[in-house]
Scaffold this motif. Structure first.
Motif, PDB file in Angstrom:
ATOM      1  N   LEU A 257       2.403   0.582 -16.992  1.00  0.00           N
ATOM      2  CA  LEU A 257       3.213   1.844 -16.455  1.00  0.00           C
ATOM      3  C   LEU A 257       2.354   3.098 -16.246  1.00  0.00           C
ATOM      4  O   LEU A 257       2.433   3.597 -15.463  1.00  0.00           O
ATOM      5  N   ARG A 258       1.038   3.278 -17.142  1.00  0.00           N
ATOM      6  CA  ARG A 258       0.047   4.262 -16.814  1.00  0.00           C
ATOM      7  C   ARG A 258      -0.563   4.004 -15.140  1.00  0.00           C
ATOM      8  O   ARG A 258      -0.559   5.151 -14.659  1.00  0.00           O
ATOM      9  N   ASN A 259      -1.123   2.864 -15.043  1.00  0.00           N
ATOM     10  CA  ASN A 259      -1.638   2.354 -13.811  1.00  0.00           C
ATOM     11  C   ASN A 259      -0.648   2.792 -12.761  1.00  0.00           C
ATOM     12  O   ASN A 259      -0.831   3.440 -11.487  1.00  0.00           O
ATOM     13  N   ALA A 260       0.667   2.507 -12.968  1.00  0.00           N
ATOM     14  CA  ALA A 260       1.595   2.544 -11.702  1.00  0.00           C
ATOM     15  C   ALA A 260       1.787   4.074 -11.474  1.00  0.00           C
ATOM     16  O   ALA A 260       2.113   4.596 -10.429  1.00  0.00           O
ATOM     17  N   LEU A 261       1.693   5.009 -12.803  1.00  0.00           N
ATOM     18  CA  LEU A 261       2.191   6.471 -12.492  1.00  0.00           C
ATOM     19  C   LEU A 261       0.991   7.032 -11.831  1.00  0.00           C
ATOM     20  O   LEU A 261       1.229   7.621 -10.839  1.00  0.00           O
ATOM     21  N   ARG A 262      -0.378   6.614 -12.091  1.00  0.00           N
ATOM     22  CA  ARG A 262      -1.427   7.235 -11.515  1.00  0.00           C
ATOM     23  C   ARG A 262      -1.505   6.988 -10.118  1.00  0.00           C
ATOM     24  O   ARG A 262      -2.328   7.842  -9.419  1.00  0.00           O
ATOM     25  N   SER A 263      -1.179   5.640  -9.632  1.00  0.00           N
ATOM     26  CA  SER A 263      -1.266   5.204  -8.371  1.00  0.00           C
ATOM     27  C   SER A 263      -0.085   5.708  -7.559  1.00  0.00           C
ATOM     28  O   SER A 263       0.031   5.436  -6.382  1.00  0.00           O
ATOM     29  N   ALA A 264       0.691   6.536  -7.896  1.00  0.00           N
ATOM     30  CA  ALA A 264       1.988   6.773  -7.293  1.00  0.00           C
ATOM     31  C   ALA A 264       3.069   5.816  -6.791  1.00  0.00           C
ATOM     32  O   ALA A 264       3.859   5.841  -6.175  1.00  0.00           O
ATOM     33  N   ALA A 265       2.813   4.537  -7.447  1.00  0.00           N
ATOM     34  CA  ALA A 265       3.780   3.674  -7.381  1.00  0.00           C
ATOM     35  C   ALA A 265       4.767   3.678  -8.103  1.00  0.00           C
ATOM     36  O   ALA A 265       5.945   2.947  -8.057  1.00  0.00           O
TER      37      ALA A 265
ATOM     38  N   VAL B 232      -0.192  -6.166   4.619  1.00  0.00           N
ATOM     39  CA  VAL B 232      -1.290  -5.408   3.958  1.00  0.00           C
ATOM     40  C   VAL B 232      -2.632  -5.487   5.077  1.00  0.00           C
ATOM     41  O   VAL B 232      -2.989  -4.273   5.236  1.00  0.00           O
ATOM     42  N   THR B 233      -2.980  -6.690   5.125  1.00  0.00           N
ATOM     43  CA  THR B 233      -4.117  -6.947   6.116  1.00  0.00           C
ATOM     44  C   THR B 233      -4.264  -6.064   7.291  1.00  0.00           C
ATOM     45  O   THR B 233      -5.134  -5.454   7.770  1.00  0.00           O
ATOM     46  N   GLU B 234      -2.868  -6.236   8.126  1.00  0.00           N
ATOM     47  CA  GLU B 234      -2.645  -5.399   9.378  1.00  0.00           C
ATOM     48  C   GLU B 234      -2.849  -4.153   9.287  1.00  0.00           C
ATOM     49  O   GLU B 234      -3.676  -3.401  10.109  1.00  0.00           O
TER      50      GLU B 234
ATOM     51  N   ALA C  33      -7.362  -0.431  -2.788  1.00  0.00           N
ATOM     52  CA  ALA C  33      -8.264   0.155  -3.329  1.00  0.00           C
ATOM     53  C   ALA C  33      -8.458   0.516  -4.701  1.00  0.00           C
ATOM     54  O   ALA C  33      -9.745   0.080  -5.267  1.00  0.00           O
ATOM     55  N   THR C  34      -7.096   0.434  -5.276  1.00  0.00           N
ATOM     56  CA  THR C  34      -7.335   0.343  -6.578  1.00  0.00           C
ATOM     57  C   THR C  34      -7.027  -0.929  -7.645  1.00  0.00           C
ATOM     58  O   THR C  34      -7.437  -1.032  -8.726  1.00  0.00           O
ATOM     59  N   THR C  35      -6.581  -1.968  -6.837  1.00  0.00           N
ATOM     60  CA  THR C  35      -6.644  -3.285  -7.382  1.00  0.00           C
ATOM     61  C   THR C  35      -7.940  -4.031  -6.771  1.00  0.00           C
ATOM     62  O   THR C  35      -8.066  -4.935  -7.349  1.00  0.00           O
ATOM     63  N   LEU C  36      -8.409  -3.828  -5.633  1.00  0.00           N
ATOM     64  CA  LEU C  36      -9.299  -4.656  -5.145  1.00  0.00           C
ATOM     65  C   LEU C  36      -8.743  -6.049  -4.811  1.00  0.00           C
ATOM     66  O   LEU C  36      -9.846  -6.919  -5.162  1.00  0.00           O
ATOM     67  N   ASN C  37      -7.632  -6.348  -4.364  1.00  0.00           N
ATOM     68  CA  ASN C  37      -7.238  -7.636  -4.354  1.00  0.00           C
ATOM     69  C   ASN C  37      -5.838  -7.234  -3.589  1.00  0.00           C
ATOM     70  O   ASN C  37      -5.036  -6.753  -3.753  1.00  0.00           O
ATOM     71  N   PHE C  38      -5.820  -8.022  -2.263  1.00  0.00           N
ATOM     72  CA  PHE C  38      -4.782  -8.258  -1.245  1.00  0.00           C
ATOM     73  C   PHE C  38      -3.671  -8.426  -1.959  1.00  0.00           C
ATOM     74  O   PHE C  38      -2.576  -8.193  -1.611  1.00  0.00           O
ATOM     75  N   THR C  39      -3.533  -9.613  -2.615  1.00  0.00           N
ATOM     76  CA  THR C  39      -2.361 -10.223  -3.215  1.00  0.00           C
ATOM     77  C   THR C  39      -1.737  -9.113  -3.993  1.00  0.00           C
ATOM     78  O   THR C  39      -0.479  -8.718  -4.073  1.00  0.00           O
ATOM     79  N   ARG C  40      -2.578  -8.552  -5.214  1.00  0.00           N
ATOM     80  CA  ARG C  40      -1.809  -7.933  -5.935  1.00  0.00           C
ATOM     81  C   ARG C  40      -1.456  -6.421  -5.544  1.00  0.00           C
ATOM     82  O   ARG C  40      -0.444  -5.855  -5.834  1.00  0.00           O
ATOM     83  N   ALA C  41      -2.217  -5.885  -4.442  1.00  0.00           N
ATOM     84  CA  ALA C  41      -1.663  -4.677  -3.641  1.00  0.00           C
ATOM     85  C   ALA C  41      -0.458  -4.925  -2.750  1.00  0.00           C
ATOM     86  O   ALA C  41       0.442  -4.122  -2.804  1.00  0.00           O
ATOM     87  N   ALA C  42      -0.193  -6.314  -2.362  1.00  0.00           N
ATOM     88  CA  ALA C  42       0.919  -6.492  -1.804  1.00  0.00           C
ATOM     89  C   ALA C  42       2.195  -6.728  -2.452  1.00  0.00           C
ATOM     90  O   ALA C  42       3.055  -6.064  -2.267  1.00  0.00           O
TER      91      ALA C  42
ATOM     92  N   PHE D 185      -3.328   1.526   1.582  1.00  0.00           N
ATOM     93  CA  PHE D 185      -4.649   1.599   1.254  1.00  0.00           C
ATOM     94  C   PHE D 185      -4.838   1.769  -0.281  1.00  0.00           C
ATOM     95  O   PHE D 185      -5.955   1.202  -0.710  1.00  0.00           O
ATOM     96  N   ILE D 186      -4.276   2.851  -0.670  1.00  0.00           N
ATOM     97  CA  ILE D 186      -4.506   3.091  -1.983  1.00  0.00           C
ATOM     98  C   ILE D 186      -4.239   1.958  -3.075  1.00  0.00           C
ATOM     99  O   ILE D 186      -5.006   1.690  -4.146  1.00  0.00           O
ATOM    100  N   ALA D 187      -3.356   1.024  -2.769  1.00  0.00           N
ATOM    101  CA  ALA D 187      -2.958   0.086  -3.455  1.00  0.00           C
ATOM    102  C   ALA D 187      -4.123  -0.975  -3.477  1.00  0.00           C
ATOM    103  O   ALA D 187      -4.343  -1.654  -4.505  1.00  0.00           O
TER     104      ALA D 187
END
Length: 307
Positions: free
Chosen positions: A132-140, A32-34, A13-22, A9-11
């Protein structure tokens, strides 16, 4: 609520894109949708507005986002506390860095760490500073390495763990090709190849030549392309010396004696109340590894020289 669903969900919510979140959570888009649908069913509320072409968080989704990372952090802290009590450093670490650092400094560090701690799974990702900054902040990502700070904020911690010497590279046959070092006066009229605005390597150039900037011949998208263009005779370039490691290029490298002779290597990680044992081990290993690689003269600034 399943923790892995919250991570997905965080992925989203932060990308607002199912493909990038996946891509971020390494799942198929259908999975991801499921997971989002299962989370919505569990909570009894719609978390995402899918009515328009632009995906948006609902009020309920925005509310969950404020809690989701805190819940994941608390779960990590619980695992860390248990692992620390049991003296069992296990888990998975995702490490990121600029491409130059991944290919040179981080590869041997990870190889040594993996051999010493086979129960810890490692993943290495090369990205730009913004990613790198975004990945750290999103815990990825757990920790990353760059040549500059990443706008720490309250959620990030950073530390200078080393430095890299700057060099000037010139084409074969250049008038300075037989020199070993240069200062600002030597290259004031030379054309230079640089990366685009916003890139960390462009920031190095702008800082090193803040007083008297040479003419920019072209903006180039990659360091590899810059090396090739310098070798072809299009101009000179300022780079960290480590960026030339393993290169077969015929360019000549000259020690730079300007106001800024080295660049710091920053290690940045997410702030936690309880540091996971695996990450704590890796941070200590990184400090020791980079300490042996710091240029010998990095702590002794020398005066600029001109010919």
């Amino acid at each position: 609520m399943q923790l892995r669903y919250l991570k997905t969900f965080i992925a989203v919510a932060t990308t607002l894109n199912f493909t990038r979140a996946a891509e971020r959570v390494h799942l198929a888009q259908s999975s991801v949708t499921e997971q989002i649908q299962a989370l919505e069913a569990d909570l009894g509320a719609m978390l995402l507005d899918r009515s328009n072409r632009q995906l948006r968080l609902t009020a309920a989704g925005q509310q969950l986002l404020e809690y989701a990372q805190a819940l994941l952090d608390l779960a990590d802290e619980a695992r860390a506390a248990v692992a620390d009590a049991a003296k069992l450093p296990r888990g998975r670490l995702t490490i990121g860095g600029l491409e130059t650092l991944c290919a040179t400094r981080l590869s041997p560090l990870l190889a040594h760490f993996a051999q010493a701690h086979p129960s810890i799974e490692l993943q290495l990702k090369a990205s730009g500073s913004g990613e790198l900054r975004n990945a750290l902040r999103s815990a990825a990502m757990d920790v990353c390495f760059a040549f500059s700070t990443l706008d720490e904020g309250e959620e990030l911690q950073s530390e200078i763990i080393g430095s890299e010497r700057l060099v000037i590279i010139v084409p074969p046959g250049h008038r300075l090709a037989r020199a070993t070092e240069v200062g600002p006066g030597d290259i004031a009229k030379e054309p230079f190849l640089v990366t685009e605005q916003g890139c960390v390597y462009r920031h190095m150039f702008d800082t090193a030549f803040s007083a008297q900037r040479p003419r920019i011949a072209a903006e180039v998208a990659s360091l590899a392309a810059i090396r090739s263009l310098v070798e072809a005779g299009m101009g000179c370039a300022l780079l960290p010396e480590v960026a030339l490691a393993g290169s077969n290029s015929a360019v000549h490298r000259l020690t730079w004696h300007g106001d800024m002779q080295t660049v710091p290597v920053m290690m940045v990680w997410r702030h936690r109340r309880v540091q996971p044992p695996a990450l704590k081990l890796f941070l200590d290993e990184a400090r020791a590894s980079f300490a042996t690689l710091t240029p010998a003269d990095a702590r002794r600034p020398r005066a600029a020289q001109s010919r």
